[in-house]
Scaffold this motif. Structure first.
Motif, mmCIF file in Angstrom:
data_model
loop_
_atom_site.group_PDB
_atom_site.id
_atom_site.type_symbol
_atom_site.label_atom_id
_atom_site.label_comp_id
_atom_site.label_asym_id
_atom_site.label_seq_id
_atom_site.Cartn_x
_atom_site.Cartn_y
_atom_site.Cartn_z
ATOM 1 N N SER A 1 0.838 -1.176 0.000
ATOM 2 C CA SER A 1 0.000 0.000 0.000
ATOM 3 C C SER A 1 0.880 1.235 0.000
ATOM 4 C CB SER A 1 -0.913 -0.007 1.219
ATOM 5 O OG SER A 1 -0.135 0.144 2.388
ATOM 6 N N SER A 2 0.276 2.401 -0.232
ATOM 7 C CA SER A 2 1.007 3.661 -0.304
ATOM 8 C C SER A 2 0.146 4.768 0.259
ATOM 9 C CB SER A 2 1.404 3.972 -1.755
ATOM 10 O OG SER A 2 0.241 4.160 -2.536
ATOM 11 N N SER A 3 0.771 5.926 0.378
ATOM 12 C CA SER A 3 0.032 7.089 0.860
ATOM 13 C C SER A 3 -1.054 7.495 -0.122
ATOM 14 C CB SER A 3 0.994 8.255 1.084
ATOM 15 O OG SER A 3 1.694 8.568 -0.115
ATOM 16 N N ILE B 1 -12.088 21.249 -6.591
ATOM 17 C CA ILE B 1 -11.043 22.269 -6.474
ATOM 18 C C ILE B 1 -10.709 22.532 -5.007
ATOM 19 C CG2 ILE B 1 -10.515 24.701 -6.903
ATOM 20 C CD1 ILE B 1 -12.168 24.491 -9.469
ATOM 21 N N VAL B 2 -11.737 22.647 -4.159
ATOM 22 C CA VAL B 2 -11.503 22.859 -2.728
ATOM 23 C C VAL B 2 -10.767 21.666 -2.124
ATOM 24 C CG1 VAL B 2 -12.645 23.145 -0.498
ATOM 25 C CG2 VAL B 2 -13.489 24.385 -2.494
ATOM 26 N N LEU B 3 -11.170 20.445 -2.479
ATOM 27 C CA LEU B 3 -10.513 19.250 -1.965
ATOM 28 C C LEU B 3 -9.056 19.195 -2.414
ATOM 29 C CD1 LEU B 3 -10.683 16.507 -0.523
ATOM 30 C CD2 LEU B 3 -11.422 15.513 -2.701
ATOM 31 N N CYS B 4 -8.813 19.570 -3.660
ATOM 32 C CA CYS B 4 -7.442 19.568 -4.180
ATOM 33 C C CYS B 4 -6.574 20.557 -3.403
ATOM 34 C CB CYS B 4 -7.463 19.913 -5.668
ATOM 35 S SG CYS B 4 -5.868 19.771 -6.491
ATOM 36 N N THR C 1 -1.157 17.299 2.783
ATOM 37 C CA THR C 1 -0.488 16.030 2.471
ATOM 38 C C THR C 1 0.692 16.294 1.535
ATOM 39 O OG1 THR C 1 -1.893 15.588 0.533
ATOM 40 C CG2 THR C 1 -2.685 14.808 2.665
ATOM 41 N N ASP C 2 1.453 15.238 1.314
ATOM 42 C CA ASP C 2 2.588 15.311 0.395
ATOM 43 C C ASP C 2 2.378 14.374 -0.796
ATOM 44 O OD1 ASP C 2 2.679 13.024 1.850
ATOM 45 O OD2 ASP C 2 4.850 13.076 2.246
ATOM 46 N N LEU C 3 1.130 14.311 -1.281
ATOM 47 C CA LEU C 3 0.813 13.422 -2.401
ATOM 48 C C LEU C 3 1.420 13.886 -3.718
ATOM 49 C CD1 LEU C 3 -2.940 12.587 -1.658
ATOM 50 C CD2 LEU C 3 -0.949 11.127 -1.321
#
Length: 558
Positions: free
Chosen positions: A146-148, A480-483, A490-492
């Motif tokens: 799994s990953s972030s 857009i707000v979620l992004c 986060t560091d995605l």
């Protein structure tokens, strides 16, 4: 003189002038006959029995007779056969299917025999917040971790799904009270959002060296110009139909008001979908176990023999049976939802003095899975057949078969299928209201709508496009707000865009359910309004005040 004054002071009726330019779908509604006129009509042999039939159309609260029961029997028989053969496939499965690779050809017996096999197993190691799965098969090792990105995606989808219910409720309330404002605020975003996305990707790809190397400037410009041309077509469509938008917003407001008074539909309709999923689970299990019915047989290739799995001859036929059952069941579920919506909204519409009938949805469900289930099965079968034919026609179109005859046939078939889709949609509304058989309801629906068929299609098309545009804007703003939140918390990295895109898609699906229900409500209110006009009555004044402005068809009356 006195009589003329009385006529002048007489309050105007909504339907006084049959030649009014705002006259709605039924240009000459049949008035309710007075007591004095009834004997005359009864004695008149030329009195049209169809008019008498139309005069009695209203919601049937009484007991209903079973209709189209042959299609109900066919559907039940198909389902029972699918389940019976599925149980048979489980009882007669061959466990050797799992060990085909361990069988070799024995030349002395001319058959496949089992030899020693290698052990295959899996281990799962859990370490902290992540896990890894190792699969061993001989000397090969496969690892999946799994990953972030997966964690961020799961959390984003879960939160979006939880928030989708209050978002959908808020959209419904806004459409009920502020329909015009919501539509007029959203319309500019129909153009601004695609323009912003188009410019953003072009600039981002130009700045990024990897993207610019993989996607040359010439192709980027071509895509940019093409998207702007599509946006221009959208703008042209809105400009061309701008004079209809105000009327359409009022129709959406009426439908939102009707739906807000029947909120239990948002509980019942998902339950019907869940019931379909539960119905699908054993069939999917049967399809899996059907593969295990067969034997391991030798096969020759280039003079060498090897062992393969050969299914029993009945397995492909069972696959076809199960798939047909699943597709028909899906179509029946769609029609059942439309039936329940129509029956519930019709009871609300024909109720007097704004009194809300009790157990509306329970009554609609009882009729849907009782007397009218055969008609629903027939309607679902028609939808299923139409979809199959349309897929076949589309496949033939992709093959680019030359010839003007082929082109004409495709156009004729598509026109015929579209007509069936349109008539079938209003027919199921009529079945839910009257409880009549499918063919009888189709004929009565045609008689009721033939004088404004084009205006009904026109208004419905615009309302669907507007609602789709509104949920597109809302979902895009949410993405857009979620992004922005994910970028800050986060560091995605670039994976943020994929997470936001999937969350946008999930919210679009949930809000699309709201649009689907509103479309059915609009259709039902339209049919109820048509029945009111035929009877010369006004059950819901606010509905008539909006629908009276519908443009009528100028085609020749039959």
């Amino acid at each position: 003189m006195g009589s003329s004054i009385e006529e002048t002071n007489k309050p105007s009726n909504l339907y006084d002038s049959p030649s009014s330019p705002t006259r709605p779908l039924l240009s000459n509604p049949y008035p309710s006959p007075s007591i004095e006129e009834q004997p005359h009509h009864a004695a008149d042999p030329s009195f049209d029995s169809d008019q008498t039939q139309f005069l009695q159309i209203t919601y049937n609260h009484g007991p209903r007779l079973f209709k189209d029961w042959l299609f109900l029997l066919l559907f039940v028989l198909l389902s029972l056969c699918t389940i019976a053969f599925g149980i048979f496939s489980i009882a007669h499965k061959n466990s050797s299917y799992y060990n085909v690779s361990s069988y070799t050809y024995d030349s002395s017996s001319s058959s496949c025999v089992k030899n020693s096999t290698s052990l295959s197993y899996g281990l799962i190691f859990n370490s902290g917040s992540s896990f890894s799965v190792y699969f061993f098969n001989g000397s090969k090792i496969f690892r999946a971790s799994s990953s972030s990105f997966v964690r961020g995606l799961i959390w984003a989808l879960v939160i979006t799904f939880i928030l989708s219910a209050p978002i959908m409720w808020s959209v419904l309330l806004l459409l009920k009270h502020y329909t015009k404002q919501i539509v007029y605020v959203s319309v500019p975003f129909f153009v601004l959002i695609p323009i912003g996305i188009n410019v953003y990707w072009f600039v981002a790809c130009t700045v990024s060296s990897s993207c610019s190397d993989a996607f040359p400037l010439v192709y980027r410009i071509i895509v940019l110009v093409f998207v702007f041309l599509v946006i221009g077509v959208i703008v042209w469509i809105f400009v061309l139909n701008w004079h209809r938008i105000e009327l359409t917003t009022k129709i959406i407001g009426v439908a939102s008001d009707a739906l807000s008074k029947n909120l239990a539909l948002f509980v019942v309709l998902p339950c019907l979908t869940l019931g379909l999923v539960v119905y699908y689970v054993p069939i999917v299990v049967f399809l899996v176990f059907a593969r295990f019915n067969g034997n391991i047989v030798p096969r020759e290739s280039d003079g060498e023999y090897y062992c393969v799995w050969k299914q029993d001859s009945w397995v492909p036929a069972y696959y076809a049976l199960a798939i047909i059952t699943m597709l028909w069941s899906a179509a029946v579920t769609v029609e059942t939802k439309a039936y329940v919506i129509s029956g519930t909204i019709a009871q609300w519409y024909f109720s007097k003095d704004d009194s809300t009938p009790k157990r509306k949805i329970r009554s609609s469900l009882r009729n849907a899975f009782g007397p009218s289930f055969g008609s629903i099965c027939l309607s679902g079968l028609l939808i299923f057949v139409v979809r199959i034919i349309r897929v076949t026609v589309d496949s033939a179109r992709q093959e680019d078969v030359p010839g003007i005859i082929n082109l004409i046939l495709r156009c004729c078939v598509n026109t015929f299928l579209s007509a069936i889709d349109f008539l079938n949609k209003f027919t199921i509304n009529f079945v839910a209201i009257t409880g009549e058989a499918y063919c009888t309801s189709a004929r009565m629906t045609y008689e009721l709508l033939k004088r404004n068929l084009l205006s009904a299609v026109f208004v419905e098309t615009i309302s669907t496009r507007l609602l789709a545009g509104v949920i597109f804007v809302i979902s895009t703003i949410y993405a857009i707000v979620l992004c922005a939140i994910l970028n800050g918390a986060t560091d995605l990295g670039v994976d943020v865009y994929y997470v936001a895109a999937l969350a946008w898609l999930l919210l679009m699906v949930v809000l699309g359910f709201l649009v689907h229900v509103l479309d059915n409500v609009i259709d039902t209110v339209y049919v109820c309004y048509a029945i009111d006009r035929d009877r010369g009555e006004v059950c819901k004044t606010d509905v008539h005040e909006v629908y009276v402005h519908l443009p009528i068809s100028r085609s020749q009356r039959f």
